[in-house]
Design an enzyme around this catalytic site. Sequence first.
Site, PDB file in Angstrom:
ATOM      1  N   ASP A 376      90.007   2.789  37.057  1.00  0.00           N
ATOM      2  CA  ASP A 376      88.988   1.794  36.721  1.00  0.00           C
ATOM      3  C   ASP A 376      89.494   0.765  35.705  1.00  0.00           C
ATOM      4  OD1 ASP A 376      86.525   0.560  36.792  1.00  0.00           O
ATOM      5  OD2 ASP A 376      85.387   2.372  36.317  1.00  0.00           O
ATOM      6  N   GLU A 425      86.979  -1.375  44.933  1.00  0.00           N
ATOM      7  CA  GLU A 425      85.670  -1.974  44.680  1.00  0.00           C
ATOM      8  C   GLU A 425      85.749  -3.484  44.935  1.00  0.00           C
ATOM      9  OE1 GLU A 425      82.217  -1.863  41.248  1.00  0.00           O
ATOM     10  OE2 GLU A 425      84.312  -1.975  40.648  1.00  0.00           O
ATOM     11  N   GLU A 431      76.454  -0.583  42.051  1.00  0.00           N
ATOM     12  CA  GLU A 431      76.346  -0.353  40.612  1.00  0.00           C
ATOM     13  C   GLU A 431      75.314  -1.300  40.001  1.00  0.00           C
ATOM     14  OE1 GLU A 431      79.990  -0.564  38.501  1.00  0.00           O
ATOM     15  OE2 GLU A 431      80.946   1.076  39.587  1.00  0.00           O
TER      16      GLU A 431
END
Length: 616
Positions: A376, A425, A431
């Site tokens: 991430d 992503e 999200e």
Amino acid sequence: MGFRNRSVLLVAVCATAAGALAGTTPAIAESGEWRVAAPVGNQSVAPEALVRLDKGKLSLSVRHGGTTVLEPSALGIRTADADLTSGLKFVGSSSRLVQDSYTTVSGKKRQHTYVGTETTFHLQRLAERLDVVVRTSAEGVAYRYVLPSGKWATVLGEASEFAVPASADKFMLPYDNGRGDYETAHVRVAEKGVEYGYPALFKVSDSWLLLAESDVDGRYGGSRVVYDGSRYRLVLPDPAETSAGPLATPWRVLGVGSLESLVESSLITSLAPPSKISDTSWIKPGTAVWSWWGDGTGNLALQKQYADYAAKQGYRYNLVDSGWSADWIPELISYSKARGVETWLWVRWQTIDTDSERERLFAQYRSWGAVGLKIDFVESDGQDRMRWYDAVYAAAAKYQLMLNFHGAPIPRGTERTWPHVLTVEAVKGAEGTKPRPGREPFPIEHYLTLPFTRNLTGPMDFTPVTFSGVRPNSDAAELALGVLYESGVQHFADKISSYAAYPVAEQFLRTVPAAWDETRLVAGDPGKLAVLARRSGSTWFLGAGAAGDPRDLSVGTGFLGSGSWLVELYHDSPTGKIAFDTKRVVAGDSLTVPVARNGGYAARLCQVPPAATTCG
């Protein structure tokens, strides 16, 4: 100067002062015009590229049928040693037929074929050489620069630009230079001075153009474009891109054709290098649970509940996000594995920023039994980060760890070269629909633009099917996202308790694959309508979403094979819940389904005996 008959692959049609004849190649020229066409018979209407050298300046234009989809656009590159954007002389060319067949582990399809014409234009300014490589196929046009000398190259910029006709409809992604993660929504108007990320989609008359990129690694940063009021100029992420020679830049990709051909195309992966992993048997696409969206992460008991639910549903994976502890992860992995569920672990990119960190931690994660990593906050297209990617890809492959990148730049054919990269992503995803005070839903147009933009450059971890999210679409349309959006790991992100309230949806999600053998666009209008058919083995799945008022949505079924097909249909009902029923169709029949406002449906289609009432 117009485009010539497609049977000629490369023709010099402008003579120099020395009097070169049409059909011949001048030995040295400051002006000339050459056409690079797709191989004859490749497609009834294939794009054609025209390369022009006009008084030492090089340009490219592209035509599709009777439509110019790219007007003359500058080519060239500037290095610390030379400005190779002007004063160029043509010194020769070579042309070859490129044929390639390959298999990917995941994606919109697994078997791919590429057939194209590649022409390399050899140019020179004083003592410096530049090769411009142009490829044209049925799927589009691509070009790259090659600096053939063996010395180190420092690239300061490119002249590259894309002069899309001003009348084109546009679907542009504003680039957030501060985050570098592509998590914005598309816009329909280009503003002067604004940077836009790939892919960009344009409709020019009846033709479509997708602007993208392929084959980006540590040799070069990932580019984007800035609108100057009339054209889109390529922007590099760094003051300089430095690499050992000979340097080949990434491919600048122009997907050209119908909307259907763009959606079904493999052009971006076909331009990427072949797989660097010979044994891919450990790389397994699949569906997954993910507790972070609904219930948080840092709790062993909670993670065991999600593992149990994944086992019940028949999902392959559980993604454990931030907050996990080395004190209990080995126990969770063992517990999950005993129930047929494998575990992915979240990690911040800075944690694995050096060779020593990657060696130590990847070995540890693998010893625990983890099978994949979600990495991430990558947030950069720069060359240094691309070199980091190269190291992470190789180290993860060594320890047989699959990869998912978040807060990251888009994939650019990566899933072919490094097939253990199952998803990325790089999208304004679910999200942003997680319930919180004051949160507004995304526009419905966002959901129905992504199948024609972001998802065409590679797998997309939107984390769909969040029924309890703040959203504009119907329940059935939300369910359909599991098919509309392609991702090598498809994370169904809602809470267990939420799914339990939708047993009909659970029934469908148990059957949905995460990798496909074939994808077909059944109907589409970016931002307004998306109906995709995806095949796994002999079974077809349909995902449909439509913006606007309730109506009957009718689509053809020509993608089916012969015979009678049973349709398991999950659709909008008058109560707002998802209704399930079945019907039979024959290939070519019209399938008509009532949809609610901003509604849709999901379906599974199979060939079973006439007496059968389900696909099993």
